[in-house]
Design an enzyme around this catalytic site. Structure first.
Site, short mmCIF file in Angstrom:
data_model
loop_
_atom_site.label_atom_id
_atom_site.label_comp_id
_atom_site.label_asym_id
_atom_site.label_seq_id
_atom_site.Cartn_x
_atom_site.Cartn_y
_atom_site.Cartn_z
N ARG A 184 -19.52 8.78 0.09
CA ARG A 184 -20.78 8.70 0.27
C ARG A 184 -21.43 9.70 1.37
O ARG A 184 -21.16 9.45 2.38
CB ARG A 184 -21.08 7.09 0.65
CG ARG A 184 -20.61 6.37 -0.19
CD ARG A 184 -21.25 4.95 -0.18
NE ARG A 184 -20.94 4.37 1.44
CZ ARG A 184 -19.95 3.66 1.57
NH1 ARG A 184 -18.90 3.50 0.43
NH2 ARG A 184 -19.53 3.40 2.82
N GLY A 193 1.07 -4.37 3.51
CA GLY A 193 0.95 -5.84 3.72
C GLY A 193 2.36 -6.24 3.97
O GLY A 193 3.43 -5.87 3.60
N GLN A 223 -4.98 -9.00 5.25
CA GLN A 223 -4.93 -7.64 5.95
C GLN A 223 -6.29 -7.22 6.72
O GLN A 223 -6.27 -6.66 7.79
CB GLN A 223 -4.78 -6.49 5.24
CG GLN A 223 -3.27 -6.49 4.48
CD GLN A 223 -3.17 -5.18 3.89
OE1 GLN A 223 -3.74 -4.43 3.82
NE2 GLN A 223 -2.17 -5.37 2.74
N CYS A 241 0.20 1.94 6.49
CA CYS A 241 0.44 0.59 6.93
C CYS A 241 0.45 -0.19 5.67
O CYS A 241 -0.19 0.39 4.56
CB CYS A 241 -0.46 0.15 7.73
SG CYS A 241 -2.12 0.29 6.94
N CYS A 268 0.70 -1.36 -0.05
CA CYS A 268 -0.01 0.07 0.06
C CYS A 268 0.89 1.14 0.03
O CYS A 268 0.51 2.26 -0.41
CB CYS A 268 -0.93 0.18 1.37
SG CYS A 268 -2.01 -1.23 1.12
N SER A 297 -11.48 0.77 3.51
CA SER A 297 -11.41 1.49 2.48
C SER A 297 -11.90 0.61 1.26
O SER A 297 -12.00 -0.74 1.30
CB SER A 297 -9.87 1.73 2.08
OG SER A 297 -9.18 0.41 1.96
N HIS A 299 -8.70 3.85 -1.95
CA HIS A 299 -7.45 3.29 -1.87
C HIS A 299 -6.95 2.66 -3.07
O HIS A 299 -6.95 1.28 -2.98
CB HIS A 299 -7.45 2.24 -0.41
CG HIS A 299 -6.17 1.88 0.05
ND1 HIS A 299 -4.86 2.49 -0.40
CD2 HIS A 299 -5.80 1.10 0.96
CE1 HIS A 299 -3.79 1.81 0.13
NE2 HIS A 299 -4.41 0.86 0.94
#
Length: 394
Positions: free
Chosen positions: A211, A381, A151, A379, A91, A248, A349
């Protein structure tokens, strides 16, 4: 003494990372190429002056295989002489790309470099590069005989260990959408967003993943995303709090930052907007996986000599709601400074692009608020994390 300045940083809107999403008809190399073209156009920069293009991408298979950054450079019409390389720190891939780019400028290896990232999760699904294969062999299995987890399960373990209840997670997710919606309505994203033409002669101009009508009550009805009978038996302490609403979403997007020495910017008549101050990267328990933001932040603060209270805005990636809440709790951070324009729960994301997306939002927030220092941390993986401190040049 050399510095590494951020002259500009831009991003596409977020598109839902599923077939039918706003950006799903665009090849990811073309999506990134469009950002590269616009970055040069906005700054009237000759592409032949770019020493390198460093891009992040996580799922490097299918349309994202074969060094997609170089493919995008060629697709953008840059001279053949401009190289490109693709990095994968999960990420944090484009945050790492920006760090590599800035460090190259500081070291004197580059004068002008672009850091960028792309992910089309609609066209290249998450995990499609692995298929039925295993990420590790006998040695990894020997070290972790019970096996690692995805994750989402790591986020569940974090929520349980740090006492982050379901209602707090849903409230944070609601806040993310509310803040992002308010920022969008006020035009706060206008300086970082670029319009993306679509094959049907349309144009995507706003984030599809926000949203505004999200409520805590609405999120409370969603079922957990990651519970299986096998995982429930392995982790009987979990009550399964992570849902699509406090995670996300799958996302398509691309982003890019123009980075150079202040001397190069002055020579070209460009105004640096910010500079890179400090960097840190850290590893953490790969079972919990997402807690690396804690040691990375501690290392960054120690190296920088800047106190957390002196930092004006924090961008902590919202892969899952427990992650920024964990960070806030551990550092007793001001919640008003944390993701003030919303985060990945609302803004999406797009894995390989998220680092430079956070950078774009952070630079613009600091400029608008008059702040000086901004921190971003991601953060990743496998149990790693990046942290970066920037200083805006008002």
């Amino acid at each position: 003494m050399r510095d590494a300045a951020i002259v500009d940083v831009i991003r596409t809107p977020s598109g839902r990372g599923k077939p039918g999403g706003a950006l799903s008809d665009i090849h990811p190399a073309d999506l990134l190429a469009g950002v590269l073209v616009e970055l040069l156009r906005r700054n009237d920069l000759d592409p032949a002056l770019v020493d390198d293009v460093i891009g992040g991408c996580v799922t490097q298979s299918g349309e994202q295989a074969g060094n997609i950054t170089r493919t995008a450079v060629l697709s953008a019409g840059f001279p053949d002489s401009v190289p490109g390389v693709t990095v994968d720190r999960q990420c944090g891939s484009s945050q790492q790309a920006a760090a590599f780019a800035a460090q190259g400028v500081l070291a004197g290896a580059y004068d002008i470099v672009i850091a960028c990232g792309v992910e089309s999760m609609s066209r290249v699904p998450l995990g499609s590069d692995l298929g039925e294969a295993s990420i590790g062999g006998a040695l990894l299995a020997h070290r972790y005989p019970d096996g690692l987890v995805n994750q989402g399960v790591s986020a569940e373990l974090i929520a349980q260990r740090w006492g982050l209840e379901r209602d707090a997670l849903d409230a944070f997710a609601t806040r993310s959408h509310s803040r992002a919606a308010a920022a969008a309505a006020s035009g706060a994203f206008d300086a970082e967003l670029i319009a993306v033409p679509t094959p049907d002669s349309g144009s995507v101009t706003g984030d599809e993943t926000i949203r505004p009508a999200t409520t805590v009550d609405g999120l409370a009805g969603l079922n957990p995303s990651f519970r299986t009978d096998a995982l429930a038996a392995r982790f009987p302490q979990l009550d399964w709090r992570i849902t699509p609403g406090n995670s996300s979403p799958l996302t398509d997007g691309a982003s890019a930052a123009l980075i150079m020495s202040s001397a190069a910017a002055d020579r070209l008549g460009l105004r640096p907007r910010a500079r890179f101050h400090s960097f840190a990267v850290a590893g953490s328990d790969p079972l919990l996986m997402l807690t690396g933001i804690l040691p990375a932040t501690r290392k960054l603060l120690e190296r920088s000599g800047v106190g957390l209270g002196d930092i004006d805005a924090y961008e902590v990636n919202e892969a899952f709601a427990p992650i920024p809440l964990l960070w806030q709790q551990e550092f007793d951070a001001d919640p008003e400074k944390l993701n003030p324009r919303g985060g990945a729960i609302a803004l999406g994301h797009p894995l390989g692009s998220s680092g430079t997306r956070l950078l774009a939002t952070l630079v613009n927030e600091l400029e608008a608020s008059g702040g000086r220092y901004g921190l971003q941390t991601m953060c990743e993986g496998g149990g790693t994390a990046n942290a970066t401190l920037i200083e805006v040049l008002h």
